[in-house]
Design an enzyme around this catalytic site. Structure first.
Site, mmCIF file in Angstrom:
data_model
loop_
_atom_site.group_PDB
_atom_site.id
_atom_site.type_symbol
_atom_site.label_atom_id
_atom_site.label_comp_id
_atom_site.label_asym_id
_atom_site.label_seq_id
_atom_site.Cartn_x
_atom_site.Cartn_y
_atom_site.Cartn_z
ATOM 1 N N GLU A 52 1.137 -1.368 -0.214
ATOM 2 C CA GLU A 52 -0.007 -0.186 0.248
ATOM 3 C C GLU A 52 1.041 1.263 -0.014
ATOM 4 O O GLU A 52 1.419 1.240 0.794
ATOM 5 C CB GLU A 52 -0.797 0.011 1.748
ATOM 6 C CG GLU A 52 -2.279 -1.362 1.655
ATOM 7 C CD GLU A 52 -2.089 -1.854 2.301
ATOM 8 O OE1 GLU A 52 -3.136 -2.212 2.285
ATOM 9 O OE2 GLU A 52 -2.167 -1.137 3.494
ATOM 10 N N GLU A 83 -4.853 -6.736 2.696
ATOM 11 C CA GLU A 83 -4.067 -7.510 3.127
ATOM 12 C C GLU A 83 -3.846 -8.924 3.364
ATOM 13 O O GLU A 83 -2.992 -9.413 2.584
ATOM 14 C CB GLU A 83 -3.077 -7.226 4.560
ATOM 15 C CG GLU A 83 -2.841 -5.826 5.157
ATOM 16 C CD GLU A 83 -3.869 -4.838 4.731
ATOM 17 O OE1 GLU A 83 -3.749 -3.010 5.299
ATOM 18 O OE2 GLU A 83 -5.025 -5.119 5.126
ATOM 19 N N PHE A 106 1.855 -1.708 8.620
ATOM 20 C CA PHE A 106 2.147 -1.602 10.064
ATOM 21 C C PHE A 106 2.407 -2.658 10.014
ATOM 22 O O PHE A 106 1.041 -3.525 10.039
ATOM 23 C CB PHE A 106 1.244 -0.460 10.401
ATOM 24 C CG PHE A 106 1.954 1.116 10.774
ATOM 25 C CD1 PHE A 106 1.882 1.208 11.530
ATOM 26 C CD2 PHE A 106 0.707 1.440 9.714
ATOM 27 C CE1 PHE A 106 2.349 3.321 10.938
ATOM 28 C CE2 PHE A 106 1.239 2.953 9.298
ATOM 29 C CZ PHE A 106 1.691 3.642 10.021
ATOM 30 N N ASP A 108 1.045 -3.437 13.037
ATOM 31 C CA ASP A 108 0.051 -3.915 14.017
ATOM 32 C C ASP A 108 -1.388 -4.850 12.421
ATOM 33 O O ASP A 108 -1.939 -4.872 13.550
ATOM 34 C CB ASP A 108 -0.789 -2.870 14.624
ATOM 35 C CG ASP A 108 0.630 -1.850 14.584
ATOM 36 O OD1 ASP A 108 0.473 -2.195 15.735
ATOM 37 O OD2 ASP A 108 1.151 -1.219 14.286
ATOM 38 N N PHE A 109 -0.961 -4.530 11.765
ATOM 39 C CA PHE A 109 -2.451 -4.773 10.555
ATOM 40 C C PHE A 109 -1.890 -6.724 10.351
ATOM 41 O O PHE A 109 -2.628 -7.040 9.409
ATOM 42 C CB PHE A 109 -1.889 -4.268 9.171
ATOM 43 C CG PHE A 109 -2.848 -2.757 9.516
ATOM 44 C CD1 PHE A 109 -2.768 -2.586 10.597
ATOM 45 C CD2 PHE A 109 -1.574 -2.015 8.256
ATOM 46 C CE1 PHE A 109 -2.836 -0.675 10.685
ATOM 47 C CE2 PHE A 109 -2.071 -0.560 8.575
ATOM 48 C CZ PHE A 109 -2.409 -0.369 9.573
ATOM 49 N N HIS A 152 -1.029 0.612 15.710
ATOM 50 C CA HIS A 152 0.063 1.627 15.129
ATOM 51 C C HIS A 152 1.542 2.162 15.172
ATOM 52 O O HIS A 152 2.624 2.724 15.225
ATOM 53 C CB HIS A 152 -0.360 2.771 14.364
ATOM 54 C CG HIS A 152 -1.572 2.950 12.957
ATOM 55 N ND1 HIS A 152 -2.831 2.840 13.995
ATOM 56 C CD2 HIS A 152 -2.138 2.644 12.268
ATOM 57 C CE1 HIS A 152 -3.995 2.620 12.863
ATOM 58 N NE2 HIS A 152 -3.198 2.863 11.808
#
Length: 361
Positions: A52, A83, A106, A108-109, A152
């Site tokens: 992205e 994702e 990130f 976190d994703f 994040h």
């Protein structure tokens, strides 16, 4: 203790009998990463980058800045915000002989696409009886210190290192970032390449002193599983990675004024893990402090301490760990600063462990 890899000069390609010329410049970590990626893309048409905002924007942390202009949209690909879809596409491409680099903006994703990462990327070689390999790199930004709240700002090193099937890389300097990236792209196994956003050297997020280093123009690799002794010392071993290498070095400089000589070890990779360098250092110093920006429980700090205790328990006179408490990362700057360890926390742990004759925390 084995000689540290960064002290070795890489071989340069030369013509005829000319002497190799190693040209070094000071680069930010982001530029060093991009330089390695560009080199590998020129050498191998099967290497491509997807993620992205990695094409026209150049990556929000400059992770792909300038690559679109040279390689075009066919090889530097912006993807939809899905994702699961594009990590899955990268796995399939890798199994078909390509060498994709997929950026998870990130870390976190990871929850969105963990099935693709852990049940496909990490396991397909094993599940297929090695009839397929998955030579792909998953790059991802980690870490806090810029107030982007709980979704994040995590590092999650331990999450990926805990799951078998993936190699896990965490550079702390531009030199290491380039050498580790070359190695990651050439590796025939899946590699998770975790870069700390605070170390990238982008204008709107100033880096601490240290990650911008001399970097040769030539390609070179740093082997996985080779920790680097960033500072030698006799009194205490400080083991860390990523951003906290620099915070540990800052603490070591302060401690030296008090007569405490700290050895700072940068792990550089978690899988494979160089336990031998850590154990040899502890055998010399007798004191161990492990520092991490990941959560305290069930993480890197506990693993390092356990690996030393299994083999060098008699050498340990004191041990401390410094990590993020088991709470979501706050948005508030004062609160975030409170939970993410600073140089002062590292120094305090070293002083504490030096005052402890035996036992662990």
């Amino acid at each position: 203790m084995a000689e540290s890899e960064p002290e070795q000069e890489p071989e340069a390609e030369t013509a005829g009998d000319a002497e190799p010329q190693v040209v070094e410049r000071d680069l930010t970590m982001s530029r060093a990463m991009v330089e390695a990626i560009a080199h590998e893309m020129r050498e191998d048409e099967e290497v491509f980058y997807m993620g992205e905002d990695v094409a026209d924007y150049g990556g929000i942390f400059d992770s792909t800045e300038g690559l679109l202009e040279e390689f075009g949209h066919d090889r530097i690909m912006d993807v939809p915000i899905s994702e699961t879809a594009y990590i899955g596409a990268a796995v399939g491409a890798a199994q078909e002989g390509m060498r994709p680099i997929a950026e998870l903006m990130f870390v976190d994703f990871f929850g969105v696409c963990m099935d693709q990462i852990y049940n496909q990327m990490a396991k397909n070689t094993y599940m297929s009886g090695a009839s397929v390999s998955v030579p792909m790199v998953l790059t991802t930004a980690v870490g806090g210190t810029y107030n982007d709240a709980a979704q994040h700002s995590q590092t999650l090193y331990g999450t990926f290192a805990h799951l078998p099937g993936m190699k896990v890389v965490v550079p702390s300097t531009a030199y290491d970032a380039k050498g580790l990236m070359h190695n990651a792209i050439r590796d025939d196994d899946p590699v998770v390449y975790m870069f700390h956003k605070r170390l990238m050297g982008i204008g709107w997020m100033p880096a601490p002193d240290g990650p911008k280093t001399p970097v040769p123009e030539e390609a070179y690799t740093i082997p996985f599983g080779s920790a680097d002794v960033k500072r030698e010392g006799e009194d205490v071993t400080v083991v860390t990675l990523g951003l906290h290498v620099h915070r540990a070095l800052e603490a070591a400089a302060e401690l030296a004024d008090d007569g405490i000589d700290a050895e700072v070890i940068d792990l550089r990779t978690l899988v494979p893990l160089d336990t031998e360098t850590v154990r040899e250092s502890v055998a010399k110093t007798g004191h161990l402090v492990v520092v991490d920006e990941d959560y305290r429980s069930y993480g890197v700090t506990g693993e390092i301490i356990a690996s030393v205790a299994e083999d060098r328990l008699a050498d340990l006179e004191g041990v401390e760990r410094v990590a993020v408490p088991d709470v979501p990362l706050p948005y508030s700057r004062p609160m975030e600063n409170e939970v993410i360890p600073g140089a002062e926390d590292v120094a305090a742990a070293v002083r504490s462990v030096r005052s402890t004759e035996s036992g662990a925390e």
